[in-house]
Design an enzyme around this catalytic site. Structure first.
Site, PDB file in Angstrom:
ATOM      1  N   HIS A 167      -6.185 -33.997  44.472  1.00  0.00           N
ATOM      2  CA  HIS A 167      -5.731 -33.265  45.665  1.00  0.00           C
ATOM      3  C   HIS A 167      -4.216 -33.086  45.694  1.00  0.00           C
ATOM      4  O   HIS A 167      -3.705 -32.307  46.488  1.00  0.00           O
ATOM      5  CB  HIS A 167      -6.194 -33.989  46.926  1.00  0.00           C
ATOM      6  CG  HIS A 167      -7.679 -33.927  47.122  1.00  0.00           C
ATOM      7  ND1 HIS A 167      -8.277 -33.120  48.054  1.00  0.00           N
ATOM      8  CD2 HIS A 167      -8.697 -34.544  46.478  1.00  0.00           C
ATOM      9  CE1 HIS A 167      -9.592 -33.247  47.986  1.00  0.00           C
ATOM     10  NE2 HIS A 167      -9.872 -34.121  47.037  1.00  0.00           N
ATOM     11  N   ASP A 381       3.596 -30.228  47.787  1.00  0.00           N
ATOM     12  CA  ASP A 381       2.294 -30.481  48.412  1.00  0.00           C
ATOM     13  C   ASP A 381       1.214 -29.964  47.469  1.00  0.00           C
ATOM     14  O   ASP A 381       1.386 -28.890  46.880  1.00  0.00           O
ATOM     15  CB  ASP A 381       2.214 -29.702  49.748  1.00  0.00           C
ATOM     16  CG  ASP A 381       1.458 -30.473  50.814  1.00  0.00           C
ATOM     17  OD1 ASP A 381       0.600 -31.301  50.465  1.00  0.00           O
ATOM     18  OD2 ASP A 381       1.726 -30.230  52.015  1.00  0.00           O
TER      19      ASP A 381
HETATM   20  C1  GDG Z   1      -4.004 -33.943  50.825  1.00  0.00           C
HETATM   21  C2  GDG Z   1      -2.863 -33.264  50.027  1.00  0.00           C
HETATM   22  C3  GDG Z   1      -4.109 -31.097  50.185  1.00  0.00           C
HETATM   23  C4  GDG Z   1      -3.465 -32.976  60.862  1.00  0.00           C
HETATM   24  N1  GDG Z   1      -3.043 -33.425  62.044  1.00  0.00           N
HETATM   25  C5  GDG Z   1      -4.117 -33.562  62.829  1.00  0.00           C
HETATM   26  C6  GDG Z   1      -5.228 -33.155  62.096  1.00  0.00           C
HETATM   27  N2  GDG Z   1      -4.792 -32.822  60.884  1.00  0.00           N
HETATM   28  C7  GDG Z   1      -5.646 -32.316  59.784  1.00  0.00           C
HETATM   29  C8  GDG Z   1      -5.299 -30.863  59.510  1.00  0.00           C
HETATM   30  C9  GDG Z   1      -5.663 -30.725  58.040  1.00  0.00           C
HETATM   31  C10 GDG Z   1      -5.418 -32.124  57.497  1.00  0.00           C
HETATM   32  O1  GDG Z   1      -5.332 -33.015  58.606  1.00  0.00           O
HETATM   33  C11 GDG Z   1      -4.095 -32.225  56.714  1.00  0.00           C
HETATM   34  O2  GDG Z   1      -4.307 -31.627  55.463  1.00  0.00           O
HETATM   35  P1  GDG Z   1      -3.123 -31.225  54.488  1.00  0.00           P
HETATM   36  O3  GDG Z   1      -3.709 -30.442  53.379  1.00  0.00           O
HETATM   37  O4  GDG Z   1      -2.108 -30.450  55.245  1.00  0.00           O
HETATM   38  O5  GDG Z   1      -2.428 -32.571  54.000  1.00  0.00           O
HETATM   39  P2  GDG Z   1      -2.838 -34.055  53.405  1.00  0.00           P
HETATM   40  O6  GDG Z   1      -3.485 -34.891  54.439  1.00  0.00           O
HETATM   41  O7  GDG Z   1      -1.572 -34.595  52.822  1.00  0.00           O
HETATM   42  O8  GDG Z   1      -3.921 -33.775  52.247  1.00  0.00           O
HETATM   43  C12 GDG Z   1      -2.764 -31.787  50.416  1.00  0.00           C
HETATM   44  C13 GDG Z   1      -5.245 -31.870  50.832  1.00  0.00           C
HETATM   45  O9  GDG Z   1      -5.238 -33.253  50.441  1.00  0.00           O
HETATM   46  C14 GDG Z   1      -6.608 -31.276  50.462  1.00  0.00           C
HETATM   47  O10 GDG Z   1      -6.763 -31.241  49.083  1.00  0.00           O
HETATM   48  O11 GDG Z   1      -4.061 -29.811  50.779  1.00  0.00           O
HETATM   49  O12 GDG Z   1      -1.779 -31.149  49.655  1.00  0.00           O
HETATM   50  O13 GDG Z   1      -1.627 -33.936  50.239  1.00  0.00           O
HETATM   51  O14 GDG Z   1      -7.022 -30.419  57.890  1.00  0.00           O
HETATM   52  O15 GDG Z   1      -6.058 -30.061  60.365  1.00  0.00           O
HETATM   53  N3  GDG Z   1      -6.464 -33.137  62.607  1.00  0.00           N
HETATM   54  C15 GDG Z   1      -6.604 -33.531  63.909  1.00  0.00           C
HETATM   55  N4  GDG Z   1      -5.559 -33.965  64.666  1.00  0.00           N
HETATM   56  C16 GDG Z   1      -4.313 -33.983  64.172  1.00  0.00           C
HETATM   57  O16 GDG Z   1      -3.367 -34.372  64.865  1.00  0.00           O
HETATM   58  N5  GDG Z   1      -7.830 -33.509  64.455  1.00  0.00           N
END
Ligand code: GDG
Length: 488
Positions: A167, A381
């Protein structure tokens, strides 16, 4: 899918909290991996193996068994001791691999005691998978914490279908070479039959590392930029599979009554002509939050005419707080918020609304709906799902996405987003001016492109693309594979 699906990831998609009366409460985790994988198991059923935290409370196992009955799939918890959690997860995974793979090598702590714990815990995940999976199950291992599960499983179950998805980004050889266990990590990854990465750049980097540190491999090129890596009679298919979101689900959920109601309330908190700018990140130094706050401060300083007309809503979701550096980061963010607010705030207008907690989904979707600009500027990222979720929730086809050129998502979204170098504060400030003052017609043109792209390359397409290669049998493959010479 005919095979039983077994997902193996560091954490289960839920954790447990103790309520006031000592009763256990299950809490759904947030994070990119859960957002992507949970719908798949809901639909197909199967088993999810992962840790449920370090608590040894026997009620956790009972509670998970009860929840497994209610859901379409089963949970298999792995209990980690406090020392395993400290050295495998916080240590090897998050003080070495996480910073190194995000090109932040100076943040690494190459403590030599971490590796043994990484191997030991990975072997426990492998043993668990071996015990619970049916012989021809598809065992799908996720992410950087579990890169040594496959070599153990391959010994125990030589015919298992072992596939892996990373990821996070994969670094180039001149960064990866710092890792004292670089050859073992690469060999561990080649024990899978498929290794999926987020972008073409990650795939290039991975192949370059393989060629540099395991010179006895051969690489064949296949259609669609896929590669076949051969070593000691074993084949691994390697390719880029950019992860995505369930576009329709986000689009539908963000138009539900509760989100509409909450959006109206949120809008009523601001003046009619106020442009709200949204940042949402886990608390992590890779997400570029201090750099973003500085760029926003510069934007206000350079554009007095836009003060009182713009507000940044920055959500920081607590994460990895026991790891050194994360507490410092929190303090730095809070100091910068106070500094910008202290310099510019006036009665009736606070430039930065800073929220340090996870939000319920309704609130998250309402913020996507009501924020005219999303300001997403990670230093690096793997993908960044928040960027894609924002687009899926823009029903009116308006809004502007400012995105770091170092997010994996930039490859797919560059045609509609404003791309910035997150280290360049002046470029960040200039992009904010362009976003805040962008004519509606241009917003619509860009957002329509963005939404079409995310709708087309959604979670279903990602799964289909990745899983299409699972059933391949090298012995009966029709396609010719062209051997690729190593670059000079
Ligand atoms: C890793 C990789 C890659 C966030 N704040 C809240 C909340 N979220 C949810 C978002 C989104 C998820 O969390 C965050 O996903 P990201 O992709 O932005 O980042 P990472 O957690 O670092 O994920 C990344 C991912 O894996 C998938 O392969 O894209 O690059 O680092 O879905 O919506 N959800 C809720 N409340 C929040 O305050 N309910």
């Amino acid at each position: 899918m005919d095979r039983e699906l077994v997902i193996v990831s560091n954490r289960l998609p839920l954790s447990f909290e103790k309520g006031g009366g000592g009763q256990l409460r299950a809490k759904q985790s947030s994070g990119g991996l859960v957002t992507a994988i949970e719908p798949l198991l809901q639909e197909h059923g199967g088993i999810w193996i992962g840790s449920a935290g370090t608590e040894q409370d026997p009620r956790i196992r009972e509670e998970l068994a009860a929840l497994s009955e209610q859901h379409h799939y089963r949970y298999e918890p792995i209990a980690l001791s406090a020392e395993e959690q400290a050295k495998f997860y916080e240590g090897f995974s998050n003080e070495i691999i996480w910073p190194l793979f995000h090109d932040l090598q100076s943040r690494c702590n190459f403590d030599p005691t971490y590796w043994d714990f990484y191997l030991r815990v990975n072997a426990r995940f492998a043993d668990c998978a071996h015990q619970v999976a049916t012989p021809n199950a598809l065992i799908w291992i996720h992410d950087y914490q579990l890169m040594q599960v496959a070599p153990v499983l391959r010994r125990e179950a030589p015919d298992a279908r072992l596939v892996f998805f990373l990821h996070i980004p994969f670094p180039p050889p001149d960064i990866f070479e710092k890792l004292p266990w670089r050859c073992q990590v690469l060999e561990g990854l080649l024990a899978h039959t498929v290794v999926g990465l987020q972008t073409a750049r990650d795939t290039r980097n991975f192949l370059a590392c393989l060629r540099t540190f395991l010179p006895d491999i051969t690489v064949g090129r296949r259609a669609g930029d896929l590669r076949v890596v051969r070593r000691n009679g074993h084949e691994t298919l390697v390719g880029a599979f950019p992860i995505s979101i369930d576009f329709k689900d986000f689009e539908r959920a963000s138009d539900a009554d509760d989100v509409r109601r909450r959006s109206t309330v949120l809008r009523s908190h601001y003046r009619k002509d106020m442009v709200t700018i949204l940042g949402i990140d886990r608390l992590d130094y890779t997400k570029g939050i201090p750099e973003r706050l500085k760029a926003f401060g510069l934007f206000l300083r350079q554009n007095p005419g836009l003060q009182r007309k713009t507000s940044l809503i920055q959500i920081v979701v607590p994460s990895r707080e026991s790891i050194p550096g994360y507490q410092q980061l929190k303090a730095e963010i809070e100091r910068l918020v106070a500094q910008v607010n202290g310099e510019f705030a006036e009665p009736g207008w606070v430039p930065i609304n800073y929220i340090h907690r996870a939000l319920p989904r309704t609130e998250l979707l309402s913020l996507y709906r009501t924020s005219r600009v999303a300001f997403i500027t990670p230093l690096k990222d793997g993908m960044n799902l928040v960027a894609k979720e924002y687009c899926a929730c823009r029903h009116e086809n308006d809004g502007v996405l400012i995105l770091s050129e170092f997010a994996g998502a930039a490859t797919e979204l560059k045609a509609g987003a404003l791309l910035v170098n997150p280290y360049d504060q002046s470029a960040g400030a200039a992009a904010l001016v362009q976003a805040v003052t962008m004519p509606e017609a241009e917003q619509r043109r860009r957002m329509t492109r963005l939404r079409n792209q995310v709708r087309r390359a959604d979670l279903g397409a990602w799964l289909k693309g990745f899983l299409a290669h699972i059933e391949e049998d090298p012995a009966t493959r029709q396609e010719t594979i062209v051997e690729e010479p190593a670059p000079a």
